[in-house]
Design a protein around this motif. Structure first.
Motif, mmCIF file in Angstrom:
data_model
loop_
_atom_site.group_PDB
_atom_site.id
_atom_site.type_symbol
_atom_site.label_atom_id
_atom_site.label_comp_id
_atom_site.label_asym_id
_atom_site.label_seq_id
_atom_site.Cartn_x
_atom_site.Cartn_y
_atom_site.Cartn_z
ATOM 1 N N GLN A 168 1.362 -1.172 0.027
ATOM 2 C CA GLN A 168 -0.083 -0.171 -0.067
ATOM 3 C C GLN A 168 0.866 0.389 0.016
ATOM 4 N N SER A 170 -3.704 11.480 3.070
ATOM 5 C CA SER A 170 -2.634 10.674 4.120
ATOM 6 C C SER A 170 -2.329 10.163 2.996
ATOM 7 N N GLY A 171 -0.790 9.237 3.890
ATOM 8 C CA GLY A 171 -0.462 7.956 2.830
ATOM 9 C C GLY A 171 0.670 8.166 3.331
ATOM 10 N N PRO A 172 1.866 7.109 2.716
ATOM 11 C CA PRO A 172 2.414 6.505 3.081
ATOM 12 C C PRO A 172 3.774 7.631 2.128
ATOM 13 N N ASP A 214 3.511 10.774 3.863
ATOM 14 C CA ASP A 214 3.747 10.646 5.101
ATOM 15 C C ASP A 214 5.966 11.500 4.737
ATOM 16 N N THR A 233 11.509 5.786 6.202
ATOM 17 C CA THR A 233 9.834 5.586 6.097
ATOM 18 C C THR A 233 9.497 4.199 5.791
ATOM 19 N N LEU A 239 7.644 0.526 7.754
ATOM 20 C CA LEU A 239 6.892 0.579 7.290
ATOM 21 C C LEU A 239 6.844 -1.270 6.770
ATOM 22 N N GLU A 280 3.111 6.820 12.976
ATOM 23 C CA GLU A 280 2.821 7.447 11.954
ATOM 24 C C GLU A 280 2.821 6.419 10.915
ATOM 25 N N SER A 281 3.858 5.731 11.748
ATOM 26 C CA SER A 281 3.985 4.309 10.404
ATOM 27 C C SER A 281 3.107 3.296 10.864
ATOM 28 N N GLN A 312 -0.149 3.851 9.782
ATOM 29 C CA GLN A 312 -0.039 3.460 7.990
ATOM 30 C C GLN A 312 -0.243 1.927 7.843
ATOM 31 N N SER A 320 -3.334 0.041 9.040
ATOM 32 C CA SER A 320 -4.166 0.748 9.245
ATOM 33 C C SER A 320 -5.393 1.228 11.222
ATOM 34 N N ALA A 328 -4.080 11.963 13.211
ATOM 35 C CA ALA A 328 -4.710 10.958 12.011
ATOM 36 C C ALA A 328 -6.043 10.113 12.179
#
Lengths: 339, 508, 314
Positions: A28, A40-42, A45, A284, A288, C197-198, C201, C204, C229
């Motif tokens: 994603q 919003s989304g990676p 970020d 990041t 993730l 934050e990660s 993401q 979810s 968020a």
């Protein structure tokens, strides 16, 4: 136009390849949502989290172009953040806090610039002085604790939203565009490159190398102050011990990935901020992908090494040689009917 | 035949640097390798010393085919090289430099005494009386040069390549070096001598080979050749011998022209004794003297590179400031320094940027010269000065020495200065560019500009200068003008002062 | 208090009965808010007990600490408190103190010298802190499924390792609790915010049930990330952390944080207790006095706790 695009092409390709790689581990990665007036989304970020290093890289690019280096930018972030938080907690408004913080950054830059240009200390040593002593100054301002303040206009600079995007994104993009324009629309870029390549010849041609050097270190201080403001506004507190810690190294790395030589001379602000985005994408991406934290630094080092190897002119030479000989091989063989 | 090269070719992307070149070197001869910059001399040498791999062709040393892959391999085969910039380590002692890489050892440690003994033996044939225990950097370039030769001969011992060995030596030092070269020749070494100084070639060389545009033009016996023919070979066109072109347009009355600048009492302790100098419109002043006599230092004081202690400078309108280069430029001065690489060109910048640099710095950063104007200036001076470059955007560092010098000149001409100082304007550049630069100096003065030329080649000063100021031991000691400006007179002027008791330290 | 002292003096039969005890305190420095609070509390405790405290700031250097201890010995103090900057190299100076018959109490950190050389060591148990936090979370969620994210301290540091271990000990065998993501936030607010934050993401947001942070600063950063968020920290995601710095109490008062485990900066209280007992009748304390790892939740009047702590120098 075309020329400057070609200059940043390697960095763009690297970034694209890296994003593809992260997407492999975290599918994603490229998804972006729009909700409540904000994207919003990676990727968002990355743009936001990369702000401090991108800002530092802008200033660092100019310093490195003059054949210098500024190790103190991480510390200047801590000082300007502490000044801003102190101003806010003493009841000043956001405006004065920003002005004071920026002023602190400029003073730090002036100090570095004078040590380098007037006293004649090597840049790495001159800025090391502030790098090590500056955190003490920041701690004196915050009295050794994390100086916090309430959300308000100042916090908006770190975590606010403008036109659906985080405010820090605007700050670094505008700074980078502004500095690049200032360098290329005026003669500053040429003069900075010229003192970086050959200070003595430039001085003999009438370039005011002393003033330019000081100005470049002040620009670096200014960029660091902006980064410090963002970092401080983001967590609504000034952490003198940790704000900007080791970020000077990331900034130097961003400039190197951006292809500006540490020996000074030709520079590209655009390539450096792309370098900052490349570093942030790695950071990041690691978060993730969810590897154990023991691997963070190893993965980052590995990726950076790969990027630098691929971009190294030496290796490009070997690559051409390899391709050349591979292509020649079929010709040499009896079946090679191509040519 | 000691060394023979057949059909050697080497190409780089875009250029064919060597095209089917033959070259032969006998034992016991000094063989000059000549050509304009870019003719292929250094490529040929680099192929010989293993720095480059040749594309095709054959190199034979004493009849055996060789193809050295590195300089150290070439050294072991017997081919040693000494460059203009001595490639030894100035902060090690002479002995350490000489024995570097093969130090005599005792119990695994370097045996200092044996090392010094070994070094002394290596230097024994060279008539050098130096302390091998001192740092190499403490000695003059000429001695460093000879130490480098001694090392190369000891390591290799068959072929010695001297690449521009005399470029930074004065006359006495050149004599000392040539004695060494003759000795080595008589011992049976084959010596390849690369130089721009034709006089030296005629003095020391037995045969010469001329290269032009990557091809071998001819190999001749030096004794059978005259200068003019040689220069024709090098340039490939009919040309009057540039340096002996007597200055017909020398103006004996240059001093009666309108006065431009008057320097009074300019000087600095330990640099140059205070001197006066009056500069007239449109004249060329030469500064002559041996190395270290204060020529360059005088120029630096006038351009503000060094600050003068006291003294003043005036023109018709009043005082003229030149306390630092920027002030000097404001006052209409220009300065093309002696060391082009470190003080003149900004190597990674383009030809265009190098030309406009001074003008841009003068205008200030807020008023950039529009790109179209930059291109116009660059094109204008590239054409006017015949700067050989594929285009204005090429990095100046990629140009030959003569063309770099022309770009530096263009930088100052674009400023239209009234007083231009040229320190060794023709050093290390080829004959063609040499003549053109002298022609340019005449052209500039025709428009009223005054030029100060510093040169260690007296012929050059005679060719361009209306009058010549002679320096000796950091003093301006004499002046020659009009028909008195001859090589003999300059030498006599320097010598006269030498014997003059007033110059002995008593006065100072 | 004064009575106690007088009694003590009388029992010991000392001539200088009325004069206060003198204690030297060699502190590491003031590198963190917690350390500053420790200094403040030590001074407060000494004042309350009528002890004359001689304070020496070593600025992170062992040689300064050794010099300070020698000077305390020379002054003939009645006891020495030492917060050692490193674990090794204390033998000779501790022997000097022992020869002068001055008891030494170690605060907060340990040394690798022989136990005979010091009276006792006061410190917290990092593993235990993690266990308290884990126990609280297990009790709070009961049988519900709970996906936990963990903000670790600096990779490889002993608090990070021990607090991770303790937490895992507490939730071991509970199948409804699962640590789904674990990443280092370097003990900083910025780190906590960025990593949270990660997490949001990657997992979810609404699938995360609780956050365990190895210190309060990272939790405070994470709270901001959760708020930004668009979620409600403390409600949507339970938050438990360790240290009990003032700011976390404010967050608890606002309902943004749920619980914190105290790493008390009051190491001096237990130390003085042990010293007083030793002075009065020569009682040898245990060689390690573990400070309490008190759990604070939103029910413990966080605002009052905040007020009590905010001036300690955190």
């Amino acid at each position: 136009m075309k020329r400057s695009f070609r200059r940043v092409l390697p960095q763009l390709l690297t970034l694209a390849a890296l994003m593809a790689l992260v997407t492999l581990f975290f599918p994603q990665f490229l998804s972006i949502d729009y909700a409540g007036g904000r994207l919003s989304g990676p990727v968002i970020d990355v743009l936001k989290r990369g702000a401090p290093v991108a800002l530092l890289a802008v200033g660092m690019t100019l310093v490195i172009a003059t054949r210098g280096i500024d190790l103190s930018v991480g510390t200047i972030m801590a000082i300007s953040g502490a000044v801003a938080a102190w101003a806010l907690s003493s009841g000043w408004g956001a405006g004065p806090a920003v002005i004071l913080a920026v002023g602190a950054g400029l003073v730090c830059g002036l100090w570095n610039g004078c040590l380098v240009a007037i006293v004649g200390i090597q840049p790495i040593v001159a800025t090391l002085i502030l790098m090590t002593s500056g955190r003490g100054i920041a701690q004196l301002i915050t009295e050794g604790r994390i100086l916090t303040f309430d959300a308000g206009p100042f916090a908006w600079l770190g975590s606010g939203i403008l036109l659906g995007l985080p405010v820090p994104v605007f700050i670094w993009v505008l700074t980078a565009v502004g500095v690049a324009a200032l360098m290329r629309r005026t003669a500053l870029g040429l003069l900075v490159e010229s003192i970086g390549i050959n200070r003595s010849a430039s001085a003999l041609a009438g370039v005011n190398a002393t003033v330019l050097l000081i100005a470049v270190y002040m620009a670096s201080g200014l960029c660091a102050a902006l980064a410090g403001i963002i970092a401080t506004a983001d967590i609504r507190g000034a952490d003198a011990n940790n704000a900007g810690l080791w970020l000077e190294l990331d900034a130097i790395l961003a400039v190197v990935i951006g292809g500006t030589s540490l020996l000074g001379g030709r520079f590209s602000v655009a390539a450096s901020v792309l370098g900052a985005m490349i570093i942030q994408t790695i950071d990041t991406g690691i978060l993730l992908a969810g590897f154990p934290s023991e691997y963070n630094l190893v993965i980052k080092a590995g990726l950076v090494l790969m990027i630098l190897l691929i971009q190294s002119p030496n290796l490009v030479g070997h690559w051409h040689f390899l391709r050349h000989s591979l292509r020649r091989d079929p010709d040499a063989s009896p079946r090679g009917a191509k040519s | 035949m000691l060394l023979s090269i057949r059909n050697l070719s080497k190409s780089f992307p875009g250029t064919l640097a060597l095209d089917d070149v033959d070259f032969e070197l006998r034992a016991g001869e000094v063989h000059a390798l000549l050509g304009e910059n870019g003719a292929g001399k250094s490529t040929l040498i680099k192929c010989l010393t293993g720095a480059y791999r040749r594309d095709s062709g054959e190199i034979r040393l004493e009849g055996n085919p060789i193809s050295p892959a590195s300089t150290s391999e070439a050294q072991e085969l017997g081919i040693g090289t000494v460059y203009q910039e001595v490639n030894l380590l100035p902060n090690l002692t002479v002995a350490q430099n000489l024995t570097f890489g093969r130090e005599p050892r005792r119990f695994g440690l370097v045996d200092g005494r044996a090392q010094r003994k070994m070094a002394q033996e290596m230097l024994s044939g060279y008539n050098l009386d130096i302390d091998v225990g001192r740092d190499l950097g403490a000695y003059s370039v000429a001695i460093q040069q000879i130490v480098a030769i001694a090392r190369a001969v000891a390591l290799s011992g068959k072929v010695l390549i001297l690449d521009e060995p005399t470029a930074s030596l004065d006359a006495a030092e050149v004599r000392m070096l040539f004695d060494v070269v003759r000795d080595l020749r008589d011992q049976g070494l084959g010596i390849v001598f690369v130089s721009h100084f034709l006089d030296q070639v005629f003095e020391i060389c037995d045969r010469l080979t001329v290269l032009r545009n990557g091809r071998k033009i001819t190999t001749e016996v030096v004794a059978d050749l005259d200068r003019l023919t040689l220069i024709e070979h090098m340039l490939g066109r009919e040309l009057e011998e540039a340096t002996e072109h007597e200055a017909a347009q020398k103006d004996p009355h240059s001093r009666s022209r309108p006065e431009l600048l008057r320097f009074e009492g300019i000087g600095r302790d330990g640099v140059v004794e205070p001197f006066d100098m009056t500069v007239h419109k449109g004249e060329v002043i030469g500064l002559a003297g041996l190395l270290g006599s204060g020529r360059t230092e005088s120029a630096e004081l006038m351009f503000g590179v060094r600050a003068s202690q006291g003294g003043r400078t005036r023109d018709a309108d009043g005082p003229v400031a030149h306390g630092n280069p920027r002030e000097a430029i404001q006052s209409g001065f220009g300065f093309a320094p002696e060391d082009r690489k470190t003080d003149g060109i900004v190597a990674d910048l383009s030809v265009r940027e190098n030309i406009i640099l001074a003008l841009q710095a003068h205008r200030g950063w807020t008023r950039p010269i529009p790109r179209s104007e930059q291109n116009r200036l660059a094109d204008e001076y590239i054409a006017k000065l015949d700067i050989r470059t594929s285009d204005a955007e090429k990095a100046i560092g990629d140009l030959s020495g003569g063309n770099q010098q022309k770009v530096v000149l263009a930088r100052w001409l674009a400023m239209n200065p009234r007083f231009l100082i040229l320190d060794e304007p023709t050093r290390g550049i080829d004959v063609g560019a040499h003549a053109e630069i002298l022609r340019l100096i005449h052209e500039m003065t025709g428009q009223g500009m005054a030029v100060l030329v510093i040169s260690s080649e007296f012929d050059e000063l005679i060719a361009v200068a209306d009058r010549v100021i002679v320096l000796r031991d950091r003093r301006h000691t004499g002046e020659l003008s009009g028909s008195d400006v001859t090589s003999d007179a300059i030498v006599r002027e320097i010598a006269r002062d030498d014997a003059d008791p007033r110059t002995q330290r008593g006065a100072a | 208090m004064k009575t106690t002292l007088l009694t003590t003096a009388a029992v010991m039969g000392l001539a200088a009965a009325a004069s206060a005890q003198t204690v030297g305190f060699s502190q590491i420095g003031s590198e963190s808010g917690w350390r500053a609070a420790e200094t403040t509390l030590t001074r407060q405790q000494a004042e309350e007990r009528g002890i004359d405290l001689r304070f020496s700031d070593a600025q992170q250097r062992q040689e300064n600490q050794i010099a300070a201890i020698r000077s305390f010995v020379a002054q003939g103090v009645d006891a020495i408190l030492l917060a050692p900057v490193v674990a090794t190299g204390w033998d000779s100076v501790l022997e000097e103190a022992q020869e002068a018959e001055i008891p030494v109490v170690l605060l907060d950190r340990q040394v690798d010298s022989s136990e005979d050389l010091y009276l006792t060591a006061v410190g917290s148990d990092l593993v235990h802190e993690g266990e308290v936090a884990g126990q609280w979370l297990a009790d709070t969620v009961g049988d519900q499924e709970c996906r936990i994210v963990e903000l670790q301290g600096t990779t490889g540091s002993s608090p990070a390792i021990d607090r991770a271990t303790g937490f895992r000990n507490a939730i071991e065998g509970m199948d409804n609790l699962e640590i789904v993501r674990s990443q280092t936030g370097d003990f900083t607010r910025t780190g906590g915010k960025e990593v949270m934050e990660s997490f949001l993401q990657a997992e979810s947001g609404n699938e995360i049930c609780a956050l365990y942070a190895h210190n309060d600063d990272m939790a405070l950063g994470a709270i901001q990330a959760i708020t930004e968020a668009g979620m409600d920290p403390g409600e949507d995601i339970l938050i438990v952390s360790i240290d009990a710095v003032p700011d976390i109490f404010q967050a608890m008062a606002n309902g943004d944080a749920n619980a914190t485990v105290e790493l008390t900066p009051n190491m001096a209280g237990p130390a003085f207790d042990a010293l007083e007992a030793y002075w009065s009748d020569g009682t040898e304390p245990e060689k390690f006095i573990q400070t309490e790892s008190t759990l604070y939740t939103q029910d413990d009047d966080p605002m009052a706790e905040y007020e009590a702590r905010k001036d300690l120098g955190y």
